[in-house]
Scaffold this motif. Structure first.
Motif: not given
Length: 313
Positions: A21-25, A70-74, A98-100, A256-257
């Motif tokens: 997972p990458g950032r936000g994933e 991944g980083p910043d995934a909260e 992606h978490e979103r 993604m948005e």
């Protein structure tokens, strides 16, 4: 990891490197993944995965447990049950989301139902409400009512207070579709069953002329499926005379948005009904990953009510 893999027009199971997972994933341990028409088109080389997604691993929807962040995934914790639409790679033991784009799985759904939910319900909800603006009290016609998107659209239309009619070709499936809340008509007779405020086209160009006849003044035609053909003639005088609107959409290639916006709308407006048991996910059959080729054959054969789902251990 093991994954369904497209090779020379066939789908089989191969080993692949585990994704990270990458950032936000989030990394999802996949428990179930639905099969959709887009997967068959990808297998045939007609519908490649969008840039950034696995080009050889099909799968546009999945459900499973968060295995890592991944980083910043909260948004989710490890072990949370999630499901999501993805650009590809869903039919694998592991997938990155992606978490979103991910949504929490209601406790009312088992894994096969969860694996068959995201693509069809998000597609139907977006087409009916975001695109076509279906409102309570209106009349909705759903073409191909026995399929995954069709069964989702019928339930969403009914839940929104619309009167729903659906075309179903096979007589043996009509009672099942009717039980979801639709009046069922033969596909050859739908034009005389109107007028309809919204028509959801899941079959394709052969219905075009009849759709214009069946639509009411100011009606809307939303095209999201063209399996029976993509090209047809349109009577522009009919379009003008009734002040009709024709629109089309897909989800897979959206940024993604836009996918995140669609996912939040489903969370707000559909998941509460799923949790309450008033909206369900009909699953026609399940197959283990090792039988993915047979699963694709079953999907291609038609005659199913709802979804064909791969179940992973």
């Amino acid at each position: 990891m093991r994954a369904a893999t497209i090779r020379d027009g066939e789908v089989l199971v191969e080993e692949h490197p585990d994704p990270e997972p990458g950032r936000g994933e989030v990394l999802v341990r996949v428990r179930a993944a639905g099969i959709n028409g887009g997967d068959l088109h990808q297998r045939a080389g007609r519908y490649p995965a969008p840039p950034g997604w696995p080009p050889d691993i099909p799968g546009m929807e999945l459900a499973g447990e968060v295995a890592a962040r991944g980083p910043d995934a909260e948004r989710f914790d490890e072990g949370d049950r999630v499901f999501a639409i993805v650009g590809g790679g869903g039919q694998a033991e592991l997938a990155v989301v992606h978490e979103r784009a991910a949504m929490p799985v209601p406790g009312a759904l088992d894994w096969p139902e969860a694996g068959g939910f995201p693509e069809v319900f998000t597609t139907a909800h977006d087409a009916l409400f975001t695109q076509a603006g279906l409102r309570p009290g209106e009349r909705l016609l759903v073409h191909g009512g026995a399929g995954g998107v069709g069964t989702a659209a019928i339930q969403l239309g009914r839940a929104a207070g619309a009167s729903v009619t659906a075309t179903v070709r096979r007589p043996e499936l009509r009672d099942g579709v009717s039980s979801l809340g639709a009046e069922v008509v033969d596909p050859d007779d739908f034009a005389s069953a109107g007028p309809f405020d919204v028509v959801l086209e899941l079959v394709g160009a052969p219905n075009l002329e009849g759709n214009l006849q069946a639509l009411a003044m100011g009606g809307r035609l939303s095209v999201i499926g063209v399996g029976a053909g993509a090209k047809g003639e349109m009577n522009l005088l009919a379009l003008m005379g009734k002040r009709l609107k024709v629109m089309g959409s897909t989800l897979r290639s959206r940024p993604m948005e836009e996918k995140a916006i669609a996912a939040r709308a489903v969370e707000r407006e559909v998941l509460p009904a799923v949790a309450a048991g008033t909206v369900r996910v009909p699953v026609s059959a399940t197959f283990p990953l090792d039988e993915v080729a047979a699963a694709y054959e079953r999907f291609e054969a038609g005659g199913k009510l709802g979804k064909i789902v791969l179940v992973l251990s």
